[in-house]
Design a protein around this motif. Structure first.
Motif, PDB file in Angstrom:
ATOM      1  N   ARG A 142     -21.188  86.312 -11.461  1.00 54.50           N
ATOM      2  CA  ARG A 142     -20.368  86.100 -12.574  1.00 54.50           C
ATOM      3  C   ARG A 142     -20.812  86.719 -13.803  1.00 54.50           C
ATOM      4  O   ARG A 142     -20.169  87.092 -14.676  1.00 54.50           O
ATOM      5  CB  ARG A 142     -20.018  84.747 -12.916  1.00 54.50           C
ATOM      6  N   LEU A 143     -22.126  86.784 -14.183  1.00 51.49           N
ATOM      7  CA  LEU A 143     -22.574  87.236 -15.243  1.00 51.49           C
ATOM      8  C   LEU A 143     -23.047  88.702 -14.960  1.00 51.49           C
ATOM      9  O   LEU A 143     -22.857  89.602 -15.989  1.00 51.49           O
ATOM     10  CB  LEU A 143     -23.890  86.563 -15.650  1.00 51.49           C
ATOM     11  N   LEU A 144     -23.415  89.148 -13.863  1.00 55.30           N
ATOM     12  CA  LEU A 144     -24.064  90.405 -13.692  1.00 55.30           C
ATOM     13  C   LEU A 144     -23.005  91.592 -12.897  1.00 55.30           C
ATOM     14  O   LEU A 144     -23.264  92.526 -12.869  1.00 55.30           O
ATOM     15  CB  LEU A 144     -25.500  90.600 -13.091  1.00 55.30           C
ATOM     16  N   GLY A 145     -21.818  90.679 -12.195  1.00 51.51           N
ATOM     17  CA  GLY A 145     -20.933  91.562 -11.550  1.00 51.51           C
ATOM     18  C   GLY A 145     -21.739  92.077 -10.224  1.00 51.51           C
ATOM     19  O   GLY A 145     -20.960  92.931  -9.769  1.00 51.51           O
ATOM     20  N   ILE A 146     -22.717  91.262  -9.631  1.00 53.35           N
ATOM     21  CA  ILE A 146     -23.217  91.737  -8.575  1.00 53.35           C
ATOM     22  C   ILE A 146     -22.480  91.096  -7.121  1.00 53.35           C
ATOM     23  O   ILE A 146     -22.453  89.880  -6.946  1.00 53.35           O
ATOM     24  CB  ILE A 146     -24.791  91.407  -8.456  1.00 53.35           C
ATOM     25  N   ARG A 147     -21.738  92.224  -6.692  1.00 51.93           N
ATOM     26  CA  ARG A 147     -20.980  91.723  -5.412  1.00 51.93           C
ATOM     27  C   ARG A 147     -21.056  92.368  -4.282  1.00 51.93           C
ATOM     28  O   ARG A 147     -21.527  91.828  -3.035  1.00 51.93           O
ATOM     29  CB  ARG A 147     -19.453  91.541  -5.741  1.00 51.93           C
ATOM     30  N   SER A 148     -21.229  93.851  -4.236  1.00 54.87           N
ATOM     31  CA  SER A 148     -21.281  94.375  -2.977  1.00 54.87           C
ATOM     32  C   SER A 148     -22.833  94.909  -2.697  1.00 54.87           C
ATOM     33  O   SER A 148     -23.068  95.189  -1.543  1.00 54.87           O
ATOM     34  CB  SER A 148     -20.507  95.680  -3.187  1.00 54.87           C
ATOM     35  N   GLU A 149     -23.506  94.881  -3.828  1.00 55.33           N
ATOM     36  CA  GLU A 149     -25.133  95.418  -3.389  1.00 55.33           C
ATOM     37  C   GLU A 149     -25.806  94.610  -2.274  1.00 55.33           C
ATOM     38  O   GLU A 149     -26.265  95.307  -1.534  1.00 55.33           O
ATOM     39  CB  GLU A 149     -25.751  95.467  -4.735  1.00 55.33           C
ATOM     40  N   PRO A 150     -25.945  93.473  -2.427  1.00 53.74           N
ATOM     41  CA  PRO A 150     -26.625  92.695  -1.393  1.00 53.74           C
ATOM     42  C   PRO A 150     -26.056  92.773   0.138  1.00 53.74           C
ATOM     43  O   PRO A 150     -26.856  93.243   0.964  1.00 53.74           O
ATOM     44  CB  PRO A 150     -26.494  91.158  -1.536  1.00 53.74           C
ATOM     45  N   GLY A 151     -24.912  93.004   0.339  1.00 57.84           N
ATOM     46  CA  GLY A 151     -24.252  93.394   1.384  1.00 57.84           C
ATOM     47  C   GLY A 151     -24.383  94.929   1.698  1.00 57.84           C
ATOM     48  O   GLY A 151     -24.510  95.161   3.008  1.00 57.84           O
ATOM     49  N   GLN A 152     -24.287  95.711   1.020  1.00 52.06           N
ATOM     50  CA  GLN A 152     -24.808  96.984   1.282  1.00 52.06           C
ATOM     51  C   GLN A 152     -25.995  97.279   1.931  1.00 52.06           C
ATOM     52  O   GLN A 152     -26.310  97.894   2.874  1.00 52.06           O
ATOM     53  CB  GLN A 152     -24.480  98.057   0.225  1.00 52.06           C
ATOM     54  N   LEU A 153     -27.043  96.533   1.585  1.00 52.05           N
ATOM     55  CA  LEU A 153     -28.295  96.315   1.885  1.00 52.05           C
ATOM     56  C   LEU A 153     -28.557  95.829   3.030  1.00 52.05           C
ATOM     57  O   LEU A 153     -29.064  96.230   4.194  1.00 52.05           O
ATOM     58  CB  LEU A 153     -29.438  95.748   0.884  1.00 52.05           C
ATOM     59  N   MET A 154     -27.582  94.522   3.491  1.00 49.42           N
ATOM     60  CA  MET A 154     -27.752  93.954   4.661  1.00 49.42           C
ATOM     61  C   MET A 154     -27.112  94.473   5.799  1.00 49.42           C
ATOM     62  O   MET A 154     -27.296  94.221   6.901  1.00 49.42           O
ATOM     63  CB  MET A 154     -27.599  92.446   4.587  1.00 49.42           C
ATOM     64  N   GLU A 155     -25.812  95.231   5.545  1.00 51.00           N
ATOM     65  CA  GLU A 155     -25.381  95.835   6.526  1.00 51.00           C
ATOM     66  C   GLU A 155     -26.096  96.822   7.501  1.00 51.00           C
ATOM     67  O   GLU A 155     -25.846  97.286   8.434  1.00 51.00           O
ATOM     68  CB  GLU A 155     -23.946  96.349   6.275  1.00 51.00           C
ATOM     69  N   HIS A 156     -27.221  97.287   6.893  1.00 49.67           N
ATOM     70  CA  HIS A 156     -27.996  98.376   7.463  1.00 49.67           C
ATOM     71  C   HIS A 156     -29.216  97.683   8.088  1.00 49.67           C
ATOM     72  O   HIS A 156     -29.935  98.605   8.633  1.00 49.67           O
ATOM     73  CB  HIS A 156     -28.545  99.244   6.443  1.00 49.67           C
ATOM     74  N   VAL A 157     -29.399  96.392   8.197  1.00 50.25           N
ATOM     75  CA  VAL A 157     -30.327  95.784   9.036  1.00 50.25           C
ATOM     76  C   VAL A 157     -30.455  95.881  10.531  1.00 50.25           C
ATOM     77  O   VAL A 157     -29.394  95.111  10.829  1.00 50.25           O
ATOM     78  CB  VAL A 157     -30.674  94.409   8.274  1.00 50.25           C
ATOM     79  N   ARG A 158     -31.070  96.561  11.019  1.00 52.37           N
ATOM     80  CA  ARG A 158     -30.801  96.802  12.457  1.00 52.37           C
ATOM     81  C   ARG A 158     -31.132  95.410  13.253  1.00 52.37           C
ATOM     82  O   ARG A 158     -32.190  94.725  13.066  1.00 52.37           O
ATOM     83  CB  ARG A 158     -31.655  97.793  12.857  1.00 52.37           C
ATOM     84  N   GLY A 159     -30.307  95.160  14.166  1.00 49.16           N
ATOM     85  CA  GLY A 159     -30.553  94.084  15.111  1.00 49.16           C
ATOM     86  C   GLY A 159     -29.904  92.668  14.319  1.00 49.16           C
ATOM     87  O   GLY A 159     -30.006  91.620  15.150  1.00 49.16           O
TER      88      GLY A 159
END
Length: 243
Positions: A142-159
């Motif tokens: 809500r303060l920084l507008g961070i929504r997609s960034e963590p998901g973008q990083l986690m979707e590439h974690v293999r396994g």
């Protein structure tokens, strides 16, 4: 690229391993990381409690510690949000310090935001064997507008199996001083959050703010539920097997 680590009080005192993971990842992408020893609390607890004069004293020290840094990176959306949104208001009657605050805001980032938006990294080559769910913190969203960034990083974690957290945008009830001032309401909120975490069947809960994770972990432990909590930086840097 030179980066200064803003560790935050909570990580420094209770979760230093989170800072270590952040530094190792930044080193991996060629960042030269320093740790300004003059850094203090960002002033958020005093500010949230209405002690603005005291918060200004702390904020001046924080600005002085980091004003010569090229970039400032923190593993906390909450503390970063305090700097971005409340420092200009805190110094609204002090033009010199307001200008310093605005200059430092432009180069201060939450960890996942810095990786994705500044370094352009979404795949750190991590692997993790386990079922994981993610809690987005209120201040990061809500303060920084961070929504997609963590998901973008986690979707590439293999396994890793990433499962959606029901009502993920609901607050966990921590809110710093809120948990102390409104203890009954805070407990009801974290009970609801813990229930939703357990409904996913996840072995691991990941987040970007240790305040939230500490609060949820406390509730899960009280209920005797074996769900591990990890900061996003730990997940990306350590990999390994859920336990």
């Amino acid at each position: 690229m030179k980066v200064s680590l803003f560790i935050t009080c909570l990580a420094d005192m209770m979760y230093p391993e989170v800072g270590e993971s952040v530094v190792r990842l930044l080193h991996k992408y060629g960042c030269e990381v320093d740790f300004p020893e003059l850094q203090t609390c960002c002033g958020q607890p005093a500010f949230n409690s209405g002690y603005q004069d005291e918060a200004r004293v702390v904020a001046r020290q924080w600005i002085s510690a980091f004003e010569h840094s090229d970039y400032v990176v923190s593993p906390s959306g909450s503390c970063t949000g305090m700097i971005h949104h409340y420092y200009p208001d805190l110094f609204r009657d002090e033009p010199e310090w307001k200008a310093k605050a605005e200059a430092i805001i432009a180069k201060t980032y939450e960890f996942s935001q810095f990786l994705v938006k500044v370094l352009g990294v979404t795949d750190v080559g991590a692997s993790f064997a386990g079922k994981v769910t993610y809690h987005p913190s209120c201040h990061a969203m809500r303060l920084l507008g961070i929504r997609s960034e963590p998901g973008q990083l986690m979707e590439h974690v293999r396994g890793m199996e990433l499962v959606d957290l029901p009502h993920c945008e609901d607050c966990c009830g921590f809110g710093g001083t809120f948990a102390v001032k409104m203890a009954d309401m805070s407990e009801a909120m974290v009970c609801e959050k813990a229930k939703n975490v357990l409904a996913t069947g996840a072995e691991v809960l990941v987040g970007t703010d240790m305040g939230c994770l500490m609060n949820i972990d406390g509730r899960l432990n009280k209920e005797g539920k074996p769900v591990r909590v990890m900061h996003l930086a730990q997940l990306l840097e350590q990999g390994g097997t859920a336990r």
